[in-house]
Design a protein around this motif. Structure first.
Motif, PDB file in Angstrom:
ATOM      1  N   LEU A 188      35.881  33.226  40.171  1.00  0.00           N
ATOM      2  CA  LEU A 188      35.310  34.188  40.382  1.00  0.00           C
ATOM      3  C   LEU A 188      34.242  35.013  39.525  1.00  0.00           C
ATOM      4  O   LEU A 188      33.083  35.650  40.188  1.00  0.00           O
ATOM      5  CB  LEU A 188      36.219  35.916  39.957  1.00  0.00           C
ATOM      6  N   GLY A 189      34.137  34.846  38.667  1.00  0.00           N
ATOM      7  CA  GLY A 189      32.564  34.836  37.723  1.00  0.00           C
ATOM      8  C   GLY A 189      31.947  33.997  38.531  1.00  0.00           C
ATOM      9  O   GLY A 189      30.744  34.637  38.318  1.00  0.00           O
ATOM     10  N   ARG A 190      31.632  32.740  38.724  1.00  0.00           N
ATOM     11  CA  ARG A 190      30.875  31.732  39.010  1.00  0.00           C
ATOM     12  C   ARG A 190      30.596  32.166  40.632  1.00  0.00           C
ATOM     13  O   ARG A 190      29.852  32.248  41.125  1.00  0.00           O
ATOM     14  CB  ARG A 190      31.742  30.435  39.003  1.00  0.00           C
ATOM     15  N   CYS A 191      31.484  33.124  41.155  1.00  0.00           N
ATOM     16  CA  CYS A 191      31.811  33.283  42.630  1.00  0.00           C
ATOM     17  C   CYS A 191      30.148  34.922  42.395  1.00  0.00           C
ATOM     18  O   CYS A 191      29.510  34.300  43.772  1.00  0.00           O
ATOM     19  CB  CYS A 191      32.552  33.660  43.193  1.00  0.00           C
ATOM     20  N   GLU A 192      30.159  35.887  41.479  1.00  0.00           N
ATOM     21  CA  GLU A 192      29.737  36.910  41.049  1.00  0.00           C
ATOM     22  C   GLU A 192      28.508  35.876  40.583  1.00  0.00           C
ATOM     23  O   GLU A 192      27.124  36.646  41.432  1.00  0.00           O
ATOM     24  CB  GLU A 192      30.802  37.188  40.306  1.00  0.00           C
TER      25      GLU A 192
END
Length: 202
Positions: free
Chosen positions: A182-186
């Motif tokens: 999720l962090g990577r997507c953000e």
């Protein structure tokens, strides 16, 4: 104009509440990430520090496996079933658990189809079908695997929004890799402040 403003405010508040849930849940690792023998959390990365036994689908810390072997126990440390002699035997054990609707067995069988292991022909669509079933039965790892499939378009049409939703569901139940993703997507969305919050939790 008033109704339009009211709709905008409601939508914004709904997003805030959704974020509150997302960032306040999943701070503890799930029960399935603890050793079934000593009950301690397994160090990350789990696949390097533990084994998921195909006979009973219990995850065992490698230290506990070694301790059992030192006592002369070379069968499964948890259920005492004999270790499978070959790929066919291992696959038969997994399928036996799949018939009992064991979500982790269904998730594992999906992994074997995805990678073409244990003598199975590589079949990404079959893997996605199995992960979907496993996730519906409660497997957090299956949610993560499905998220990866949708993110990369493996066995399904690529759908990044669906991938994020699956990662979100898994992350809220304590799945570390899903939270990290999720962090990577953000980061991709240049929402760095949101990414940092996910990274801190993971």
């Amino acid at each position: 104009a008033h109704r339009k403003q009211h709709k905008k405010t409601c939508k914004q508040r709904a997003a805030e509440l959704r974020d509150e849930q997302l960032y306040s849940q999943g701070h503890e690792r799930p029960e399935g990430e603890s050793c079934s023998i000593c009950t301690l959390p397994i160090p990350l990365p789990m696949h390097q520090n533990s084994a998921l036994e195909v006979c009973c689908m219990k995850r065992i810390y490698k230290g506990c496996v070694i301790a059992a072997q030192k006592r002369g126990m070379f069968d499964c440390p948890f259920c005492r079933a004999p270790i499978p002699k070959d790929n066919a035997h291992a696959l038969a054990m997994i399928r036996a658990r799949v018939k009992k609707k064991d979500p982790e067995a269904i998730q594992m069988l999906g992994q074997k189809y995805f990678h073409g292991e244990l003598g199975l022909q590589k079949d990404m669509r079959k893997a996605v079908e199995l992960w979907t079933e496993a996730s519906e039965l409660g497997s957090i790892d299956a949610l993560y695997s499905l998220g990866n499939a949708y993110f990369n378009g493996d066995g399904v049409q690529q759908d990044r929004a669906m991938a994020v939703e699956l990662y979100r569901k898994a992350a809220m139940q304590g799945h570390v890799e899903s939270r990290y993703n999720l962090g990577r997507c953000e980061i991709e969305r240049e929402k760095h402040h949101r990414a940092v919050r996910h990274y801190l939790i993971s």
